[in-house]
Design an enzyme around this catalytic site. Structure first.
Site, PDB file in Angstrom:
ATOM      1  N   LEU A  40      61.484  10.561 125.600  1.00 23.09           N
ATOM      2  CA  LEU A  40      62.789   9.327 125.174  1.00 23.09           C
ATOM      3  C   LEU A  40      63.690  10.080 124.343  1.00 23.09           C
ATOM      4  CD1 LEU A  40      61.146   6.013 124.374  1.00 23.09           C
ATOM      5  CD2 LEU A  40      62.818   6.544 126.272  1.00 23.09           C
ATOM      6  N   ASP A  41      65.032  10.088 124.623  1.00 22.65           N
ATOM      7  CA  ASP A  41      66.035  10.862 123.807  1.00 22.65           C
ATOM      8  C   ASP A  41      65.775  10.145 122.351  1.00 22.65           C
ATOM      9  OD1 ASP A  41      66.939  12.202 125.752  1.00 22.65           O
ATOM     10  OD2 ASP A  41      68.607  10.662 126.277  1.00 22.65           O
ATOM     11  N   PRO A  42      66.222  10.843 121.292  1.00 19.30           N
ATOM     12  CA  PRO A  42      66.068  10.357 120.048  1.00 19.30           C
ATOM     13  C   PRO A  42      66.692   9.058 119.599  1.00 19.30           C
ATOM     14  CG  PRO A  42      66.418  12.713 119.778  1.00 19.30           C
ATOM     15  CD  PRO A  42      66.652  12.291 121.401  1.00 19.30           C
TER      16      PRO A  42
END
Length: 307
Positions: A40-42
């Protein structure tokens, strides 16, 4: 904590990377054998399933679909295809009805080709695309086929140019790419404003937990209550039950089991391309197997407690 095999469904906070979550779980549970089921992207929040112990070996057999709720901001194009990147172009968005907008969304339903964002974890000649992008290297990414099983227009804010969507998609789908491409189709620009993953790999946010709550659970000696047994994550896979000790011994020594339809739970579907989970009469997980082409034997692919 005694049982460290299974899945934790983390409710990831904004700003934390998927690897950060893995590192924290390793430290909390005092085990190195921890892995997540997909990055998951930050800046994305929500459901992040994490495998612990022997469950890490079963990640590839989990359901691959994922569901998101996201907001797209029209009128802005960035170098990362989300609102956190550097703005590279701005353009007015059209005045459009909900019905007409939903018609445009048809272009993103079903099997589609999309080009991943240049700031992504896609490999380019052995290097991550985001590293090349940060080094200002010139490169192109090839289109990739993904599947959008469901795309629902939740809300259209004409005044502010914000579209809210619910998206059920295959693994490898970039919602940032949908935001970018939708902006282009509407003769505008687009970038992802915010994103939440509400389900992934068969796990839902209603079963998720904050890492801070896991810390509290360890202090209260009940952290094992948060771990979902591996077998519970494999309900979508046909089940083969081994009742005889002889068959279990064959299995645990890596030998094929003779196929007998009576060993299967009623209503199970099977062919030589689908994985089969193997259990004993107590429903304890023994591993994963596949039918041979002749449909006569079940060959071990993954064996727990191998001898």
């Amino acid at each position: 904590m005694e049982n460290k095999d299974g899945f934790l469904v983390i409710n990831k906070d904004k700003g934390c990377t998927s690897h950060d979550c893995v590192k924290q779980i390793r430290k909390l549970l005092n085990t190195r054998k921890v892995g997540h089921t997909g990055t998951l992207d930050p800046e994305v929040i929500g459901t992040l399933p994490i495998a612990i112990g022997s469950a890490t070996r079963f990640i590839q057999y989990l359901p691959q679909g994922k569901t998101y709720i996201g907001q797209i901001k029209l009128g802005i194009r960035t170098n990362t295809d989300d609102i956190h990147g550097e703005i590279i172009n701005q353009k007015c968005w059209p005045k459009i009805s909900d019905e007409k907008l939903d018609q445009y969304l048809n272009k993103f339903r079903g099997l589609i080709k999309q080009i991943p964002p240049k700031v992504s974890s896609v490999h380019v000649n052995g290097e991550r695309a985001y590293k090349k992008s940060f080094n200002n290297e010139n490169f192109e990414l090839a289109p990739r086929e993904v599947k959008i099983d469901e795309l629902i227009l939740m809300k259209w804010d004409q005044i502010n140019g914000i579209i809210e969507l619910k998206i059920n998609c295959s693994a490898g789908t970039y919602i940032r790419a949908i935001a970018r491409d939708l902006g282009e189709i509407l003769n505008s620009e687009g970038c992802l404003l915010q994103l939440k993953r509400i389900s992934a790999c068969g796990f839902h946010e209603k079963n998720s937990i904050k890492i801070s709550d896991i810390k509290k659970g360890i202090d209260q000696k009940n952290a094992s209550n948060f771990i979902i047994p591996t077998i519970s994550a494999l309900n979508h896979i046909s089940t083969l039950i081994l009742n005889k000790e002889e068959d279990i011994n064959f299995w645990q020594t890596g030998r094929a089991i003779k196929f007998d339809i009576n060993y299967f739970n009623e209503g199970n579907n099977f062919d030589n391309k689908k994985p089969i989970k193997v259990v004993d009469k107590r429903k304890m997980l023994l591993g994963i197997g596949f039918l041979n082409k002749e449909l006569t034997n079940i060959n071990p692919k993954l064996v727990l407690n191998a001898k």
